[in-house]
Design a protein around this motif. Structure first.
Motif, short mmCIF file in Angstrom:
data_model
loop_
_atom_site.label_atom_id
_atom_site.label_comp_id
_atom_site.label_asym_id
_atom_site.label_seq_id
_atom_site.Cartn_x
_atom_site.Cartn_y
_atom_site.Cartn_z
N HIS A 265 47.17 43.28 36.13
CA HIS A 265 45.96 42.46 36.23
C HIS A 265 44.72 43.32 36.03
CE1 HIS A 265 42.99 39.63 37.71
NE2 HIS A 265 42.60 40.53 38.60
N GLU A 266 43.81 42.84 35.21
CA GLU A 266 42.59 43.59 34.93
C GLU A 266 41.53 43.31 35.98
OE1 GLU A 266 41.66 42.60 30.87
OE2 GLU A 266 42.64 44.44 30.15
N VAL A 267 41.15 44.36 36.71
CA VAL A 267 40.10 44.24 37.74
C VAL A 267 38.72 44.30 37.09
CG1 VAL A 267 39.11 45.33 39.79
CG2 VAL A 267 41.60 45.25 39.48
N LYS A 268 38.61 45.14 36.05
CA LYS A 268 37.29 45.34 35.44
C LYS A 268 37.48 45.69 33.97
CE LYS A 268 33.09 48.16 36.11
NZ LYS A 268 32.52 49.28 36.90
N GLU B 260 36.68 41.43 38.88
CA GLU B 260 37.23 40.55 39.91
C GLU B 260 37.93 41.40 40.97
OE1 GLU B 260 39.96 36.51 40.36
OE2 GLU B 260 39.83 37.54 38.43
N ASN B 261 37.42 41.29 42.19
CA ASN B 261 38.01 42.00 43.33
C ASN B 261 37.87 41.08 44.55
OD1 ASN B 261 38.92 43.70 45.31
ND2 ASN B 261 37.32 45.26 45.05
N GLU C 1 34.36 48.75 43.35
CA GLU C 1 33.26 47.79 43.30
C GLU C 1 32.75 47.65 41.86
OE1 GLU C 1 32.32 45.94 45.80
OE2 GLU C 1 33.71 46.93 47.18
N TYR C 2 31.98 46.59 41.66
CA TYR C 2 31.47 46.31 40.30
C TYR C 2 30.53 47.41 39.80
CZ TYR C 2 26.76 44.98 41.79
OH TYR C 2 25.48 45.00 42.27
N ASN C 3 29.84 48.09 40.72
CA ASN C 3 28.86 49.09 40.34
C ASN C 3 29.35 50.51 40.58
OD1 ASN C 3 28.87 48.88 43.09
ND2 ASN C 3 26.63 48.94 43.34
N ALA C 4 30.65 50.73 40.52
CA ALA C 4 31.22 52.06 40.70
C ALA C 4 30.80 52.98 39.55
CB ALA C 4 32.74 51.98 40.77
N LYS D 196 33.38 38.55 42.20
CA LYS D 196 33.65 38.20 40.81
C LYS D 196 32.35 38.25 40.04
CE LYS D 196 36.11 34.69 38.10
NZ LYS D 196 36.83 33.38 38.15
N LEU D 197 32.41 38.80 38.82
CA LEU D 197 31.19 38.95 38.02
C LEU D 197 31.54 38.90 36.54
CD1 LEU D 197 28.16 39.60 37.68
CD2 LEU D 197 28.74 42.02 37.95
N ASN D 198 30.84 38.04 35.81
CA ASN D 198 30.98 37.97 34.35
C ASN D 198 29.60 38.05 33.72
OD1 ASN D 198 33.96 37.24 33.59
ND2 ASN D 198 33.47 35.97 35.37
N ILE D 199 29.45 38.95 32.74
CA ILE D 199 28.17 39.14 32.08
C ILE D 199 28.40 39.18 30.58
CG2 ILE D 199 26.15 40.63 31.78
CD1 ILE D 199 26.83 41.88 34.51
#
Length: 495
Positions: A126-129, A149-150, A272-275, A158-161
């Motif tokens: 599964h793709e986290v990022k 997605e975490n 995290e999304y901003n790692a 969850k974040l989509n851009i």
């Protein structure tokens, strides 16, 4: 023997100063927190310059990933700068862990081309990022995609851009952000940019059904960019002059997403999304710039731009010089010193072309034109007046007429009548002329005075002509019977 010793010394000196080119060398051993194998050359100062293949390995305990991870980095250097393809992999050593990879290209230390980052689960793939970003010389260009997605994150789950950058690295076109925060609230942020300037925004809390922010400057920005002067970067919209300036992105989520690509320290590997982006593990040979984050712009008053400020200051200086000259000119004008005021208004006009100075110059020129016309009339009138007075004296003498007594008597009546008419009708004009009261005189009054003078002088000239004629007996018989001065004048002129 001496020649051999000299040659050996010369060889030794040349070798110590790097005169003989050295080939590529290889290092293998401890490097940073792991081990590396890389190729290098010796520089002019005997420094080690990485140039060629590079490989790095490290086993690192990463608390946020609950296990030890194998780090593998491969790439190339040229002149101590990262160059061509690079790959970074961080793989958990347990089956339940994660594998993170990032691949991309450098051009002499700067990111160039497409970069892709992925974090996936080893257990189920599964793709986290997944992030895809394109660069030219470290600057974002073209499309940008981001998915994350975490479910156990306390920040963003969850974040989509999706979005894109223009040729200058400014956000451009449609940007869509959909995310779920740590308490499962869903948000939708739809934005449109024109060369970094936000033209439209619709930001909603979808869970609560709340509108958090709306912006609509589409029409204004369309006008701004349609009217944009590409050379001086200004635009006039609704008769107002505008410029633009770049600014650092301040969107709280996008700022975090983008800045990790511009920072090499500290390396904070998390889920995290901003790692941090793992290329910071090997900082050497990579150039970064905080200006990359200047991906937004704002429209400002032209006076607030560097060019606009200089232009405005110049305008103020010109206006000050103009006002100073105008004020002096106005003093002379108010005192009716028009000939002194005229060159001052012309000097002001040379500084700045404004309607006020033009109007004053036109008024003065018209005044001076009228004054000149008055002077010409006065010169002619004075000459004609003296001629009239001289004729009057001469024609008042009876012996001037010889034996033409009836012509004399009639002429005296007519001339006396015309004199009274002349003096009564134009006495004020004559008084103004004698006092040189130019402001009281008009062209019309002077023209009228000259016209009457000319008529009286024509009568005098006719009388003088009749005194020299022989055939005036019939005329005199007629004049003898006449008493009306006006009729007499007409008869003499017709005689």
């Amino acid at each position: 023997m001496k020649k051999l010793i000299f040659l050996l010394l010369l060889f030794s000196f040349a070798y110590s100063n790097g005169s003989f080119a050295q080939g590529t060398l290889t290092f293998e051993g401890e490097y940073e927190s792991g081990k590396a194998t890389y190729e290098y050359v010796q520089g002019d100062m005997q420094q080690r310059l990485l140039s060629g293949k590079f490989q790095y390995k490290e086993i690192r305990d990463i608390p946020t990933r609950n296990s030890e991870n194998e780090i593998l980095i491969t790439g190339n250097f040229i002149n101590d700068k990262k160059h061509l393809a690079w790959g970074y992999t961080i793989k958990s050593m347990v089956d339940t862990g994660l594998t993170e990879s990032i691949i991309g290209n450098y051009l002499e230390g700067q990111k160039s081309g497409l970069w892709t980052q992925r974090i996936r689960s080893n257990a189920d793939d599964h793709e986290v990022k997944v992030v895809q970003a394109s660069f030219i010389k470290n600057q974002f260009r073209g499309p940008f995609k981001f998915t994350f997605e975490n479910p156990i994150s306390v920040n963003i789950k969850k974040l989509n851009i999706t979005g894109s950058f223009d040729a200058k690295g400014l956000m451009d076109g449609d940007w869509n952000i959909n995310y779920t925060n740590g308490i499962d609230e869903e948000f939708k942020d739809v934005m449109k940019f024109q060369h970094g300037v936000m033209a439209y925004r619709s930001f909603h809390n979808m869970t609560k059904g709340e509108v958090l922010e709306t912006v609509n400057e589409v029409d204004f920005l369309n006008s701004f960019f349609i009217n944009l002067d590409r050379l001086d970067s200004f635009s006039i919209v609704d008769d107002k002059k505008y410029g633009s300036k770049s600014k650092t992105i301040d969107h709280p989520i996008l700022k975090e997403v983008f800045k990790v690509w511009t920072e090499l320290t500290p390396v904070n590997i998390t889920n995290e999304y901003n790692a941090s982006i793992p290329n910071g593990i090997i900082k050497k040979g990579e150039m970064v710039s905080k200006k990359v984050l200047e991906m937004n712009a704002e429209i400002i008053d032209w006076k607030e731009t560097p060019k606009g400020k200089k232009e405005y200051e110049k305008q103020l200086s010109i206006q000050k010089a103009y006002d100073t000259k105008i004020n002096v000119a106005n003093i002379q004008y108010d005192q009716k010193n028009y000939r002194q005021a005229l060159p001052l208004y012309k000097e002001a006009l040379a500084i700045k072309n404004e309607s006020f100075a033009n109007k004053r110059i036109a008024v003065i020129n018209e005044f001076l034109k009228v004054e000149e016309e008055k002077k010409q009339f006065i010169t002619v009138i004075n000459s004609r007046y003296e001629l009239w007075k001289g004729n009057e004296k001469m024609l008042a003498a009876e012996d001037y007429y010889g034996k033409k007594n009836h012509l004399y008597e009639a002429s005296i009546i007519a001339l006396d009548f015309e004199k009274k008419q002349l003096l009564s009708a134009h006495q004020e004009t004559r008084a103004f002329i004698e006092r040189r009261a130019m402001d009281e005189l008009t062209v019309e009054s002077l023209r009228g005075f000259q016209t009457v003078l000319d008529e009286v002088i024509r009568l005098q000239d006719q009388i003088k002509a009749l005194t020299k004629r022989e055939d005036t007996k019939e005329l005199e018989k007629t004049l003898k019977k006449m008493e009306d001065a006006s009729a007499i004048s007409k008869t003499i002129m017709a005689g």
